[in-house]
Design a protein around this motif. Structure first.
Motif, mmCIF file in Angstrom:
data_model
loop_
_atom_site.group_PDB
_atom_site.id
_atom_site.type_symbol
_atom_site.label_atom_id
_atom_site.label_comp_id
_atom_site.label_asym_id
_atom_site.label_seq_id
_atom_site.Cartn_x
_atom_site.Cartn_y
_atom_site.Cartn_z
ATOM 1 N N LYS A 194 -5.092 -5.844 -2.045
ATOM 2 C CA LYS A 194 -6.318 -5.127 -2.399
ATOM 3 C C LYS A 194 -6.001 -3.758 -3.012
ATOM 4 N N TYR A 195 -6.837 -3.364 -3.946
ATOM 5 C CA TYR A 195 -6.687 -2.053 -4.591
ATOM 6 C C TYR A 195 -7.163 -0.952 -3.658
ATOM 7 N N ASN A 196 -6.369 0.107 -3.588
ATOM 8 C CA ASN A 196 -6.679 1.242 -2.722
ATOM 9 C C ASN A 196 -6.824 2.480 -3.599
ATOM 10 N N GLN A 197 -8.046 2.815 -3.955
ATOM 11 C CA GLN A 197 -8.303 3.968 -4.822
ATOM 12 C C GLN A 197 -7.731 5.234 -4.197
ATOM 13 N N PRO A 198 -6.800 5.904 -4.901
ATOM 14 C CA PRO A 198 -6.184 7.100 -4.307
ATOM 15 C C PRO A 198 -7.172 8.254 -4.152
ATOM 16 N N GLU A 199 -7.204 8.810 -2.962
ATOM 17 C CA GLU A 199 -8.038 9.983 -2.694
ATOM 18 C C GLU A 199 -7.120 11.118 -2.242
ATOM 19 N N ILE A 200 -7.048 12.144 -3.044
ATOM 20 C CA ILE A 200 -6.153 13.256 -2.736
ATOM 21 C C ILE A 200 -6.985 14.412 -2.190
ATOM 22 N N ARG A 201 -7.128 14.410 -0.893
ATOM 23 C CA ARG A 201 -7.945 15.436 -0.229
ATOM 24 C C ARG A 201 -7.094 16.594 0.267
ATOM 25 N N ASP A 202 -5.875 16.296 0.638
ATOM 26 C CA ASP A 202 -5.013 17.346 1.179
ATOM 27 C C ASP A 202 -3.654 17.267 0.488
ATOM 28 N N LYS A 203 -2.717 16.592 1.122
ATOM 29 C CA LYS A 203 -1.370 16.500 0.564
ATOM 30 C C LYS A 203 -1.168 15.193 -0.210
ATOM 31 N N ILE A 204 -0.282 15.234 -1.177
ATOM 32 C CA ILE A 204 0.122 14.039 -1.911
ATOM 33 C C ILE A 204 1.239 13.375 -1.116
ATOM 34 N N VAL A 205 1.064 12.084 -0.812
ATOM 35 C CA VAL A 205 2.008 11.362 0.039
ATOM 36 C C VAL A 205 2.979 10.572 -0.840
ATOM 37 N N ILE A 206 4.261 10.823 -0.640
ATOM 38 C CA ILE A 206 5.323 10.147 -1.389
ATOM 39 C C ILE A 206 6.094 9.259 -0.427
ATOM 40 N N PHE A 207 6.283 7.997 -0.805
ATOM 41 C CA PHE A 207 6.924 7.008 0.080
ATOM 42 C C PHE A 207 8.228 6.507 -0.531
ATOM 43 N N LEU A 208 9.268 6.448 0.288
ATOM 44 C CA LEU A 208 10.553 5.861 -0.100
ATOM 45 C C LEU A 208 10.996 4.891 0.986
ATOM 46 N N GLY A 209 11.063 3.617 0.640
ATOM 47 C CA GLY A 209 11.545 2.600 1.571
ATOM 48 C C GLY A 209 12.962 2.206 1.204
ATOM 49 N N ILE A 210 13.900 2.439 2.109
ATOM 50 C CA ILE A 210 15.318 2.212 1.819
ATOM 51 C C ILE A 210 15.791 0.891 2.404
ATOM 52 N N ASN A 211 16.429 0.086 1.580
ATOM 53 C CA ASN A 211 17.144 -1.113 2.014
ATOM 54 C C ASN A 211 18.629 -0.808 1.834
ATOM 55 N N ARG A 212 19.339 -0.650 2.927
ATOM 56 C CA ARG A 212 20.739 -0.241 2.859
ATOM 57 C C ARG A 212 21.611 -1.214 2.056
ATOM 58 N N LEU A 213 21.225 -2.481 2.024
ATOM 59 C CA LEU A 213 22.024 -3.461 1.296
ATOM 60 C C LEU A 213 21.959 -3.249 -0.215
ATOM 61 N N SER A 214 20.879 -2.640 -0.688
ATOM 62 C CA SER A 214 20.732 -2.419 -2.130
ATOM 63 C C SER A 214 20.659 -0.933 -2.471
ATOM 64 N N TYR A 215 21.095 -0.088 -1.549
ATOM 65 C CA TYR A 215 20.980 1.362 -1.682
ATOM 66 C C TYR A 215 21.617 1.871 -2.981
ATOM 67 N N ILE A 216 22.852 1.492 -3.223
ATOM 68 C CA ILE A 216 23.562 1.992 -4.411
ATOM 69 C C ILE A 216 23.068 1.295 -5.667
ATOM 70 N N LYS A 217 22.819 -0.003 -5.581
ATOM 71 C CA LYS A 217 22.375 -0.763 -6.758
ATOM 72 C C LYS A 217 21.043 -0.243 -7.292
#
Length: 379
Positions: free
Chosen positions: A216-239
């Motif tokens: 589902k589409y989640n319309q971005p609402e920036i009321r306070d801080k901008i949230v930045i997400f980084l999901g790390i997979n160690r197996l593909s970290y360097i690649k």
């Protein structure tokens, strides 16, 4: 028709299955669930016997270090062999990789032979490492690729064992055997289509299917801080060039501490991963890409501004006039500049979000993509 899909690394086959089922077909997925990601499958070949018990895991590790024997691969092969009586009468079989069963190449060929004896035809989907992809990336003819870090520093060879295995004689033989018996080779994005074309192969390019009925589409609402997400997979970290994101985030956190919230996760199951980034405005995916992989596309469908592959080849192919994703380069300062622009111009986050969702619905609709697969398999 009955369709058998073997292997699942990104939810590509699940989305394809959902599209095919909508079109009235019967579909079965066989795979391991891909480790901690735990993707949905119908029949599992996960090596649970070896990995469940501490003693067997210890023995397995010992055999691997002393004589190079991989007991997990053996168990996967045995489990697939035991499934063969249930895998009869399929109109089409698709392998997600020549090494879709992830067993010993000599055994894999024997298993595929038996499978083809009880099914009508087979195709090979190229959506990740594969012999010609690795061969071309090793030439260094691309300005960058998932093997760039290895080409820059050969001492990292041990971290690229999964990719480099496709250059070994037994995996080359496996790829050639599968290729020769597949009625079609299919590529899922430009990171594979470009090398395959340059290596002289005839392929059919079919974009990844995304089920926008579920995502589902989640319309971005920036009321306070901008949230930045980084999901790390160690197996593909360097690649994937994750270090560039980490370096950029340190600068961003220092520069905009009162305007951003940064979320970093590591090695989480797929269903947990997609929930964790639900509240994010920006998602950092990878830097060594020309096109988007499945995770990036799904995040775009949710309306996230994704830092990923969005090179000139991508914009030209889809004839895009405006950005639907941020082309993340293997350059820390470039990533910092792009993030800074978005933080200082939050309206652009909303605009890219809407364009991203529209792009996915137009070019990656799972039912339309399923139709393309059918037309390609049975043309």
């Amino acid at each position: 028709m009955k369709i058998l899909l073997i292997g699942e690394y990104s939810r590509l086959h699940n989305s394809l299955k959902e599209g095919l089922v909508k079109l009235g077909h019967e579909v079965t997925i066989v795979g391991t669930g891909d480790g901690f990601k735990n993707y949905d499958i119908d029949y599992s070949i996960y090596p649970s016997f070896i990995l469940k018990w501490w003693l067997f895991t210890k023995i397995k590790n010992g055999l691997s270090k002393t004589i190079g024997y991989n007991a997990e691969m053996t168990e996967k092969g045995i489990r697939f062999y035991k499934l063969l009586p249930k895998l009869k009468g399929y109109d089409h079989v698709q392998l997600i990789n020549s090494d879709a069963v992830q067993t010993h190449p000599w055994l894999e060929i024997k298993l595929y032979k038996k499978l083809l004896q009880q099914s009508k035809q087979m195709s090979l989907l190229i959506c990740g490492d594969e012999t010609p992809i690795v061969d071309y990336n090793l030439t260094g003819n691309l300005k960058y690729s998932v093997l760039s870090a290895y080409l820059e520093n050969s001492r990292l060879k041990g971290l690229f064992q999964y990719s480099l295995k496709y250059t070994k004689k037994n995996y080359r033989r496996l790829f050639e055997w599968v290729k020769d018996r597949s009625n079609v080779l299919i590529t899922s994005d430009l990171d594979y289509e470009i090398p395959m074309q340059r290596m002289g192969y005839t392929t059919h390019f079919i974009p990844n299917p995304i089920n926008t009925d579920l995502v589902k589409y989640n319309q971005p609402e920036i009321r306070d801080k901008i949230v930045i997400f980084l999901g790390i997979n160690r197996l593909s970290y360097i690649k994937k060039g994750i270090r560039f994101f980490e370096e950029a985030l340190k600068i961003i956190e220092h520069r905009y501490s009162d305007r951003v919230e940064i979320i970093i996760t590591e090695n989480v199951p797929y269903k947990e991963y997609i929930k964790l980034y639900d509240g994010a405005h920006i998602l950092l995916d990878q830097v060594y890409g020309y096109d988007q992989g499945y995770n990036a596309l799904e995040a775009m469908a949710k309306g996230k501004v994704v830092f990923t592959g969005a090179e000139q080849e991508f914009t030209a192919h889809y004839r895009l006039k405006e950005r639907v994703a941020i082309n993340a380069l293997p350059n820390t300062e470039s990533i910092v500049q792009e993030l800074s622009f978005l933080i200082e111009n939050p309206k652009e986050i909303e605009a890219i979000s809407k364009r991203a969702r529209s792009f996915i619905k137009k070019e990656h609709n799972y039912i339309k993509i399923a139709e393309k697969y059918l037309n390609t398999w049975f043309e």
